[in-house]
Design an enzyme around this catalytic site. Structure first.
Site, PDB file in Angstrom:
ATOM      1  N   ASP A 129       0.709  -1.342  -0.040  1.00 53.05           N
ATOM      2  CA  ASP A 129       0.037   0.013   0.048  1.00 53.05           C
ATOM      3  C   ASP A 129       0.940   1.423   0.045  1.00 53.05           C
ATOM      4  O   ASP A 129       0.471   2.481  -0.444  1.00 53.05           O
ATOM      5  CB  ASP A 129      -0.991   0.087   1.278  1.00 53.05           C
ATOM      6  CG  ASP A 129      -1.811  -1.119   0.983  1.00 53.05           C
ATOM      7  OD1 ASP A 129      -2.217  -1.575   0.048  1.00 53.05           O
ATOM      8  OD2 ASP A 129      -2.468  -1.314   2.088  1.00 53.05           O
ATOM      9  N   CYS A 130       1.931   1.320   0.577  1.00 52.15           N
ATOM     10  CA  CYS A 130       3.029   2.440   0.617  1.00 52.15           C
ATOM     11  C   CYS A 130       3.625   2.453  -0.650  1.00 52.15           C
ATOM     12  O   CYS A 130       3.735   3.613  -1.075  1.00 52.15           O
ATOM     13  CB  CYS A 130       3.978   2.388   1.716  1.00 52.15           C
ATOM     14  SG  CYS A 130       3.391   2.041   3.279  1.00 52.15           S
TER      15      CYS A 130
END
Length: 388
Positions: A129-130
């Protein structure tokens, strides 16, 4: 009369410091003696320009949009190590190109970056997600990336072996091509100009010492890997074999190709020539004794590189003065000898560092910690957990 680092730096700031090279100090001591030389000379500059395989650079590329967490990365098709944070990598000098083999490697990538050339970056990442990007292909230069600094784990060997080959066939080594039947001999280090041979017990060269590194100002970061000071020494304290090494750090962006060059050793691999200059403050008469060492006082062991063992046979010892004549006598025969280092370039670096100090552009730093004076390298043995 003893002098301190601070006192010498004050003279440098005022343009009053007397600075000479490690070559020049030899005749000065002959003419004026140790005591008078200690009073008159403040700094002696030493240098070397030699292949130093244990070198490389840390790079921070900056974040792409969307960002990527790099897990594998190639620079001009040369693999770099990316097992750190998302956009950091370490390119080792001896890593070779996946497409060009021994003709191009990490050393060439480093030299191209210093020269300001564009370098192709290819990477794959682990999607999170990062970091949603899975791969990237782009070009970088030293000006488009964030940090780029050379960090060399093992440089400036205090002394090194003379390499020969006693077998019937030519062998290809990091000491160059060695001809059969003791057909030639190769050696490294700059002898009487070499930094750690002029400070054999590491009184002034230690962690935090400011140095000339590839045309920029760098530092001694730590003891080098394979630091092994507990070696046999002459009555002048000079080791006759490898002994000390130092780890060096410096800003790649400030470096010059004049003092760092990629190289390929025929049929062996990629390496890199590193230019290093180290100032030695003349604190007292003992330091004059150390820096007045000449090639006739420095011995190196002649080692048979053809024996495929960890401990190779030593065939004898010889001085650097004899090596510099271009031929040595071994087992009753004349053997051509050549250096794989550049003495001329080392002399140039010692001169450049001398001029920096004379102009007040380079101050001396006192080590924050001494290099270890005892210790040897450990072997890697094949053994089970139970045998440890």
């Amino acid at each position: 009369m003893a002098k301190s680092f601070d006192e010498i730096n004050e003279k440098i700031k005022k343009g009053q410091a007397v600075v000479v090279t490690a070559e020049e100090i030899i005749d000065i001591v002959k003419e004026k003696g140790v005591k008078q030389t200690a009073k008159e000379v403040d700094v002696v500059t030493t240098a070397t320009f030699s292949p130093m395989c244990s070198s490389g650079a840390f790079l921070n590329f900056g974040h792409s949009d969307p960002p990527i967490n790099i897990k594998k990365v190639w620079l001009n098709d040369v693999p770099a190590y990316a097992g750190m944070a998302a956009i950091d990598a370490y390119i080792g000098a001896t890593e070779v190109s996946e497409s060009e083999g021994l003709r191009y490697g990490g050393a060439h990538v480093i030299e191209d970056l210093i020269a300001g050339k564009a370098v192709k970056l290819q990477a794959v990442g682990r999607v999170t997600d990062c970091y949603p990007r899975s791969e990237i292909e782009t070009f970088i230069t030293k000006d488009t990336i964030n940090q780029a600094y050379l960090f060399n784990p093992r440089n400036v060997y205090q002394n090194y072996a003379v390499a020969v080959n006693s077998t019937e066939r030519t062998i290809y080594t990091y000491m160059g091509t060695l001809l059969p039947k003791l057909g030639n001999a190769t050696y490294a280090t700059s002898g009487q100009l070499s930094p750690l041979l002029n400070d054999p017990h590491y009184r002034t060269i230690g962690i935090g010492t400011r140095i000339f590194l590839c045309g920029a100002q760098g530092y001694v970061a730590w003891e080098g890997t394979q630091h092994s000071p507990s070696q046999e020494r002459t009555d002048k304290g000079i080791p006759v074999s490898g002994a000390a090494t130092i780890a060096l750090i410096g800003n790649l962006k400030d470096m010059s190709r004049d003092y760092i060059r990629a190289a390929t050793f025929h049929n062996y691999g990629v390496s890199i020539f590193i230019g290093v200059g180290i100032p030695i403050p003349i604190l007292d008469e003992e330091m004059v004794e150390f820096v007045s060492v000449s090639d006739k006082d420095i011995y190196a062991e002649i080692v048979d590189y053809s024996v495929p063992k960890r401990n190779k046979p030593v065939l004898g010892r010889i001085t650097y003065a004899e090596l510099r004549k271009g031929k040595i006598t071994l087992r009753g025969r004349e053997v051509p000898a050549a250096s794989i280092s550049s003495y001329a370039k080392a002399r140039e670096i010692a001169g450049v560092l001398k001029s920096w100090i004379q102009k007040g552009d380079f101050l001396l730093t006192e080590p924050v910690q001494k290099l270890p004076e005892k210790g040897t390298t450990k072997p890697l043995d094949i053994q089970t957990k139970e045998e440890l």
